[in-house]
Motif scaffolding. Structure first.
Motif, PDB file in Angstrom:
ATOM      1  N   LEU A  12       0.829  -1.203   0.000  1.00  0.00           N
ATOM      2  CA  LEU A  12       0.000   0.000   0.000  1.00  0.00           C
ATOM      3  C   LEU A  12       0.865   1.255   0.000  1.00  0.00           C
ATOM      4  O   LEU A  12       0.598   2.211  -0.746  1.00  0.00           O
ATOM      5  N   ALA A  13       1.919   1.241   0.815  1.00  0.00           N
ATOM      6  CA  ALA A  13       2.819   2.398   0.855  1.00  0.00           C
ATOM      7  C   ALA A  13       3.494   2.604  -0.496  1.00  0.00           C
ATOM      8  O   ALA A  13       3.699   3.747  -0.940  1.00  0.00           O
ATOM      9  N   GLY A  14       3.816   1.495  -1.187  1.00  0.00           N
ATOM     10  CA  GLY A  14       4.440   1.617  -2.501  1.00  0.00           C
ATOM     11  C   GLY A  14       3.506   2.186  -3.536  1.00  0.00           C
ATOM     12  O   GLY A  14       3.917   2.985  -4.396  1.00  0.00           O
ATOM     13  N   VAL A  15       2.235   1.829  -3.478  1.00  0.00           N
ATOM     14  CA  VAL A  15       1.259   2.345  -4.443  1.00  0.00           C
ATOM     15  C   VAL A  15       1.091   3.852  -4.286  1.00  0.00           C
ATOM     16  O   VAL A  15       0.952   4.591  -5.262  1.00  0.00           O
ATOM     17  N   PHE A  16       1.116   4.340  -3.028  1.00  0.00           N
ATOM     18  CA  PHE A  16       0.897   5.753  -2.766  1.00  0.00           C
ATOM     19  C   PHE A  16       2.213   6.547  -2.744  1.00  0.00           C
ATOM     20  O   PHE A  16       2.301   7.595  -2.123  1.00  0.00           O
ATOM     21  N   ARG A  17       3.191   6.062  -3.444  1.00  0.00           N
ATOM     22  CA  ARG A  17       4.471   6.762  -3.534  1.00  0.00           C
ATOM     23  C   ARG A  17       4.294   8.045  -4.338  1.00  0.00           C
ATOM     24  O   ARG A  17       3.746   8.053  -5.433  1.00  0.00           O
ATOM     25  N   GLY A  18       4.753   9.175  -3.787  1.00  0.00           N
ATOM     26  CA  GLY A  18       4.627  10.458  -4.466  1.00  0.00           C
ATOM     27  C   GLY A  18       5.798  11.366  -4.138  1.00  0.00           C
ATOM     28  O   GLY A  18       6.796  10.951  -3.522  1.00  0.00           O
TER      29      GLY A  18
END
Length: 373
Positions: free
Chosen positions: A223-229
């Motif tokens: 999940l943290a990887g998907v929301f990488r910004g």
């Protein structure tokens, strides 16, 4: 002698009835009291009193013959056994009576005291067993009817409950479908995650912003990887713990407007909100996050800022114009006076009326007035 077994003998032959009564009196183990009648009519009258425990019936009587005799006796002695007396030539008739419910039959000429007593006892025992079985069957049938009625009512209630539940489930599905349509119609990306990081729901805009990977997360790390910004205006990675979805999973409400994600080689600035969904015990069950692409809003704000700067510049120019106009007005009057005196001097020169001292004083006066202005 109330413990005696009362037997009704329906027999038209005096010799046969005497023999049977004698055989019964010879029985030692059980005491029998035997009453005799020679016709079916008399026998039926005696049976209607209900005081007998068994019937010895000859099928050939003066007022009845064959199976008709047995069939006429049955209705008045349903609770006591009937034993048919027959000769050798009537054995098939006796067997037919057994098929219709007679307990047993005895062949005249072959009867002994023991056989007669045993036949009577067994017949009465079987009759009691049959009655008990019939009572049990009747009770069972009644219980079956009652249970069937209960099951029918239970099935009816269950069918109603199932119908209500089906309608409720249909209403829930319709509500969920409408809610999904509402969420899809909003210009907002919506994502809901379980506490373990697996997806619960994502609308199409959320998938557009973060890619199909948003529906494939299997852990909090995924999940943290998907929301990488990125941090707005920089190449610095936006720390996962600051994202609204991760903060919502920690039970915290939050909102941000300084995050940028990269999709299709384009950086998209986002405003995002996060909120936890709690169970009845106050534990986090789900994390709800909403995202808005604020590219257009930022562009509008930039245009508004530029317009404001342009308006401020024009305002300054306008102020300077007003100041120049006022200055010109202030200078106009002394200049007009100077021009008027110069014209006067020129006229004097042209007319030969030049007076040096006087005109010099006049010019000095004009200069003083101009300096005073």
């Amino acid at each position: 002698m109330s413990d005696r077994i009362k037997i009704l003998l329906i027999e038209d032959s005096p010799s046969d009835q005497q023999l049977i009564r004698s055989l019964l009196s010879d029985v030692q183990a059980v005491q029998f009291a035997c009453e005799w009648t020679g016709s079916l009519g008399d026998g039926l009258a005696r049976l209607s009193t209900g005081e007998f425990q068994a019937v010895l019936l000859d099928l050939s009587l003066p007022d009845s013959h064959g199976l008709e005799t047995y069939e006429r006796v049955v209705p008045v002695c349903e609770s006591i056994p009937v034993i048919v007396l027959t000769g050798h030539e009537d054995e098939e008739l006796a067997l037919a009576a057994l098929e219709r419910g007679a307990q047993d039959y005895l062949t005249k000429g072959e009867i002994s005291s023991d056989l007669l007593a045993r036949t009577l006892r067994y017949a009465m025992g079987r009759k009691r067993a049959e009655e008990a079985l019939q009572r049990a069957r009747t009770e069972l049938e009644e219980r079956v009817r009652e249970r069937t009625a209960e099951l029918t009512e239970a099935n009816r209630e269950l069918a109603h409950e199932v119908q209500v539940r089906v309608q409720a489930e249909r209403a829930v599905r319709d509500s969920e479908r409408l809610l999904k349509q509402f969420v899809e119609a909003m210009p907002v990306g919506v994502f809901v995650a379980h506490v373990d990081g697996t997806p619960y729901f994502a609308n199409e805009l959320a998938v557009e912003l973060f890619g199909p990977e948003i529906l494939q997360t299997k852990s909090l790390e995924d999940l943290a990887g998907v929301f990488r910004g990125f941090q707005s205006g920089t190449d610095q990675i936006y720390h996962a713990s600051r994202t609204p979805v991760m903060r919502a999973l920690q039970g915290e409400k939050s909102s941000i407007a300084d995050m940028v994600v990269e999709r299709n080689n384009r950086r998209i600035p986002l405003q995002a909100w996060g909120s936890p969904v709690l169970d009845s015990s106050g534990n986090v069950r789900l994390a709800v996050t909403a995202f808005v692409d604020i590219s257009e809003r930022l562009a509008i704000e930039e245009r508004a800022r530029q317009t404001q700067q342009d308006l401020a510049h024009l305002s300054r120019l306008n102020t300077m114009g007003e100041m120049a106009s006022g200055l010109a007005h202030e200078l106009n009057q002394p200049l007009m006076a100077i021009v008027a005196y110069i014209r006067s001097c020129i006229l004097n020169l042209n007319g030969g009326q030049w007076k040096l001292e006087k005109d010099r004083d006049t010019l000095c006066k004009v200069l003083e007035d101009a300096a005073a202005e």
